[in-house]
Design a protein around this motif. Structure first.
Motif, PDB file in Angstrom:
ATOM      1  N   ARG A  76     -13.901  -8.946 -61.336  1.00 59.45           N
ATOM      2  CA  ARG A  76     -12.698  -8.920 -60.499  1.00 59.45           C
ATOM      3  C   ARG A  76     -13.021  -9.070 -59.020  1.00 59.45           C
ATOM      4  N   LYS A  77     -14.170  -8.550 -58.616  1.00 57.76           N
ATOM      5  CA  LYS A  77     -14.522  -8.581 -57.198  1.00 57.76           C
ATOM      6  C   LYS A  77     -15.522  -9.692 -56.863  1.00 57.76           C
ATOM      7  N   ASN A  78     -15.847 -10.513 -57.875  1.00 58.66           N
ATOM      8  CA  ASN A  78     -16.670 -11.702 -57.674  1.00 58.66           C
ATOM      9  C   ASN A  78     -18.034 -11.351 -57.054  1.00 58.66           C
ATOM     10  N   CYS A  79     -18.661 -10.294 -57.576  1.00 56.91           N
ATOM     11  CA  CYS A  79     -19.996  -9.895 -57.109  1.00 56.91           C
ATOM     12  C   CYS A  79     -21.069 -10.710 -57.824  1.00 56.91           C
ATOM     13  N   ASP A  80     -22.164 -10.932 -57.159  1.00 54.97           N
ATOM     14  CA  ASP A  80     -23.324 -11.518 -57.816  1.00 54.97           C
ATOM     15  C   ASP A  80     -24.067 -10.456 -58.623  1.00 54.97           C
ATOM     16  N   LEU A  81     -24.136  -9.259 -58.067  1.00 55.47           N
ATOM     17  CA  LEU A  81     -24.693  -8.111 -58.787  1.00 55.47           C
ATOM     18  C   LEU A  81     -23.832  -6.892 -58.486  1.00 55.47           C
ATOM     19  N   LEU A  82     -23.722  -5.995 -59.471  1.00 53.43           N
ATOM     20  CA  LEU A  82     -23.042  -4.740 -59.238  1.00 53.43           C
ATOM     21  C   LEU A  82     -23.922  -3.606 -59.778  1.00 53.43           C
ATOM     22  N   VAL A  83     -24.154  -2.616 -58.934  1.00 53.12           N
ATOM     23  CA  VAL A  83     -24.997  -1.477 -59.291  1.00 53.12           C
ATOM     24  C   VAL A  83     -24.076  -0.302 -59.603  1.00 53.12           C
ATOM     25  N   ALA A  84     -24.145   0.181 -60.830  1.00 59.91           N
ATOM     26  CA  ALA A  84     -23.267   1.269 -61.250  1.00 59.91           C
ATOM     27  C   ALA A  84     -24.095   2.482 -61.646  1.00 59.91           C
ATOM     28  N   ASN A  85     -23.547   3.651 -61.387  1.00 65.20           N
ATOM     29  CA  ASN A  85     -24.202   4.873 -61.859  1.00 65.20           C
ATOM     30  C   ASN A  85     -23.148   5.907 -62.242  1.00 65.20           C
ATOM     31  N   ASP A  86     -23.573   6.799 -63.114  1.00 63.84           N
ATOM     32  CA  ASP A  86     -22.730   7.915 -63.535  1.00 63.84           C
ATOM     33  C   ASP A  86     -23.121   9.106 -62.667  1.00 63.84           C
ATOM     34  N   VAL A  87     -22.272   9.451 -61.698  1.00 63.85           N
ATOM     35  CA  VAL A  87     -22.643  10.484 -60.727  1.00 63.85           C
ATOM     36  C   VAL A  87     -22.620  11.885 -61.327  1.00 63.85           C
TER      37      VAL A  87
ATOM     38  N   GLY B 161     -26.351  11.804 -58.629  1.00 65.84           N
ATOM     39  CA  GLY B 161     -25.124  11.994 -57.866  1.00 65.84           C
ATOM     40  C   GLY B 161     -25.307  11.796 -56.373  1.00 65.84           C
ATOM     41  N   PHE B 162     -24.242  12.098 -55.635  1.00 73.84           N
ATOM     42  CA  PHE B 162     -24.289  11.992 -54.183  1.00 73.84           C
ATOM     43  C   PHE B 162     -25.272  13.019 -53.610  1.00 73.84           C
ATOM     44  N   GLY B 163     -25.976  12.607 -52.562  1.00 75.35           N
ATOM     45  CA  GLY B 163     -26.831  13.536 -51.837  1.00 75.35           C
ATOM     46  C   GLY B 163     -28.213  13.728 -52.416  1.00 75.35           C
ATOM     47  N   THR B 164     -28.498  13.168 -53.599  1.00 77.77           N
ATOM     48  CA  THR B 164     -29.814  13.335 -54.205  1.00 77.77           C
ATOM     49  C   THR B 164     -30.794  12.308 -53.623  1.00 77.77           C
ATOM     50  N   ASP B 165     -32.091  12.578 -53.821  1.00 80.95           N
ATOM     51  CA  ASP B 165     -33.120  11.622 -53.402  1.00 80.95           C
ATOM     52  C   ASP B 165     -33.457  10.643 -54.509  1.00 80.95           C
TER      53      ASP B 165
ATOM     54  N   THR C   3     -17.723   8.184 -63.229  1.00 79.84           N
ATOM     55  CA  THR C   3     -17.913   9.456 -63.945  1.00 79.84           C
ATOM     56  C   THR C   3     -17.769   9.293 -65.457  1.00 79.84           C
ATOM     57  N   ASN C   4     -17.329   8.106 -65.908  1.00 80.23           N
ATOM     58  CA  ASN C   4     -17.186   7.841 -67.338  1.00 80.23           C
ATOM     59  C   ASN C   4     -17.007   6.339 -67.541  1.00 80.23           C
ATOM     60  N   ASN C   5     -17.198   5.892 -68.788  1.00 82.97           N
ATOM     61  CA  ASN C   5     -17.004   4.475 -69.147  1.00 82.97           C
ATOM     62  C   ASN C   5     -17.677   3.526 -68.157  1.00 82.97           C
ATOM     63  N   VAL C   6     -18.932   3.811 -67.841  1.00 79.69           N
ATOM     64  CA  VAL C   6     -19.626   3.059 -66.784  1.00 79.69           C
ATOM     65  C   VAL C   6     -19.680   1.574 -67.105  1.00 79.69           C
ATOM     66  N   ASP C   7     -20.063   1.198 -68.332  1.00 80.53           N
ATOM     67  CA  ASP C   7     -20.179  -0.224 -68.686  1.00 80.53           C
ATOM     68  C   ASP C   7     -18.850  -0.954 -68.512  1.00 80.53           C
TER      69      ASP C   7
END
Length: 409
Positions: free
Chosen positions: A346-357, A363-367, A333-337
């Motif tokens: 920290r979680k050792n991901c190869d890729l992480l997909v972030a969004n500001d809901v 947000g949740f429930g949208t198409d 909801t804030n400071n996405v970067d």
């Protein structure tokens, strides 16, 4: 796109049948191998000889006129077709297709083919607007039949309106576009061919008692979009679904779970033989420390609910990672970067997909969704607002490229 494509051209009995000559000629000029089936009524408007000359193939009308004893003609044509194109398609033919009737050569072939079917209606404007025809066309579309909308203008009956067969040049362009899209889909199917992809989707349910629980707003749409995209790209897909608000996808192996612990155990069961793990699920960070076996009764004073941490599935997988390509999702909801870069490392991901809901459409429930994709080096891709299906394809193309040794996003 049409060179070498085998097209069965069905011509039915309306005045627009005369346009089929130009359509047949245009398809042949672009390299298609055209096989014409006419209805008896169509032969009253345009001759068999005309279509035979233009197509350079025999023209078929009578189901029982078997010219080659080695094959059953309507089955042979059904099997060889890369595309079946009905132009013009009368109200009668459309209705017969809907009911599955097979009383002539064309309708029999239509029941036997597994090729894509494209229909170009042509009829009086009032016939085109009749509820029965509208329902029949909708039924065919729901079965996967492709419709080429008729044009508007002066009709042979004297009316002006929608119902005129689309011009041959436009139909040929639509056919070209169809094969171009098909070629693109075939190329897409190779990107993850032979790969095993596991996707988590939806929220988790953490029980308080038999009638109450803690959950979140996740609908599962993003995870299901990723599962569908992976399937379309040729992968063997396993979907692990928590609480979702949409139908489960057909044709994809699905395991349904409830709690964060259930999801963790299901994920671990897939982990060792997974190539790509995509964690879109919104897993509860906390659960009730005590789960009551019976319904808790209301009291006069306040209720204090004590929570304990659940396992961090993404972090746990990051610690176990060997050959797997791990993709995480982060709803912020804030400071996405800042939060995204912290999580991807920290979680050792190869890729992480972030969004500001909190953003419109994300947000949740949208198409739709608007996401940023990160790796340990920083921002990889900043995608504009687009459908969740498009986001899924973009994400998996990046993953496929990296698995195949292509570092560029």
């Amino acid at each position: 796109m049409l060179r070498g494509k085998k097209i069965v051209l069905g011509i039915t009995g309306g005045i627009a049948a005369y346009k089929a000559a130009a359509l047949c000629s245009g398809l042949v000029k672009q390299g298609a191998d055209v096989h014409v089936i006419m209805t008896e009524s169509a032969s009253k408007f345009i001759t068999e000889l005309t279509l035979q000359t233009l197509s350079r193939n025999p023209v078929h009308i009578d189901t029982f006129d078997e010219r080659n004893p080695e094959v059953v003609t309507h089955i042979h044509l059904a099997d060889l077709a890369d595309l079946v194109l009905i132009a013009p398609a009368t109200a009668n033919t459309i209705s017969k297709m809907t009911l599955g009737l097979a009383d002539d050569m064309l309708s029999s072939m239509l029941l036997a083919t597994t090729a894509p079917i494209m229909v170009a209606p042509a009829m009086n404007v009032h016939m085109y607007q009749h509820p029965a025809i509208i329902q029949n066309m909708n039924t065919l579309v729901n079965r996967g039949v492709l419709m080429i909308e008729p044009g508007e203008g002066m009709l042979a009956c004297g009316y002006v309106g929608k119902g005129r067969l689309e011009e041959p040049e436009t139909i040929i362009r639509v056919v070209n576009d169809f094969f171009a899209a098909q070629q693109q889909r075939e190329a897409m199917r190779q990107l993850l061919a032979g790969r095993k992809v596991t996707v988590t989707a939806g929220g988790t349910i953490e029980r308080i008692d038999p009638v109450r629980y803690i959950t979140n707003d996740s609908s599962g749409k993003m995870g299901i979009a990723v599962a569908r995209a992976a399937h379309a790209m040729g992968a063997e897909v396993r979907l692990i679904a928590g609480s979702i608000q949409v139908p489960l996808p057909e044709g994809i192996d699905t395991v349904q779970v409830q709690s964060a612990q259930d999801m963790y155990e299901a994920v671990l069961g897939e982990w060792n033989h997974t190539d790509i793990m995509v964690q879109t699920a919104a897993v509860a960070d906390y659960r009730p420390k005590t789960v009551h076996a019976t319904k808790m009764k209301k009291k006069d004073d306040d209720l204090v609910l004590e929570l304990e941490k659940t396992v961090d599935i993404l972090e746990s997988l990051g610690q176990r990672k060997q050959h797997q390509f791990l993709i995480g999702f982060a709803a912020e909801t804030n400071n996405v970067d800042e939060y995204a870069m912290d999580k991807v490392k920290r979680k050792n991901c190869d890729l992480l997909v972030a969004n500001d809901v909190t953003k419109a459409g994300a947000g949740f429930g949208t198409d739709t969704n608007k996401v940023q994709i990160y790796d340990a080096g920083g921002l990889v891709e900043d995608l504009p607002l687009m459908s969740k299906d498009e986001v899924a394809f973009q994400l998996l193309q990046i993953a496929a490229g990296r698995l195949n040794g292509v570092s560029a996003s």
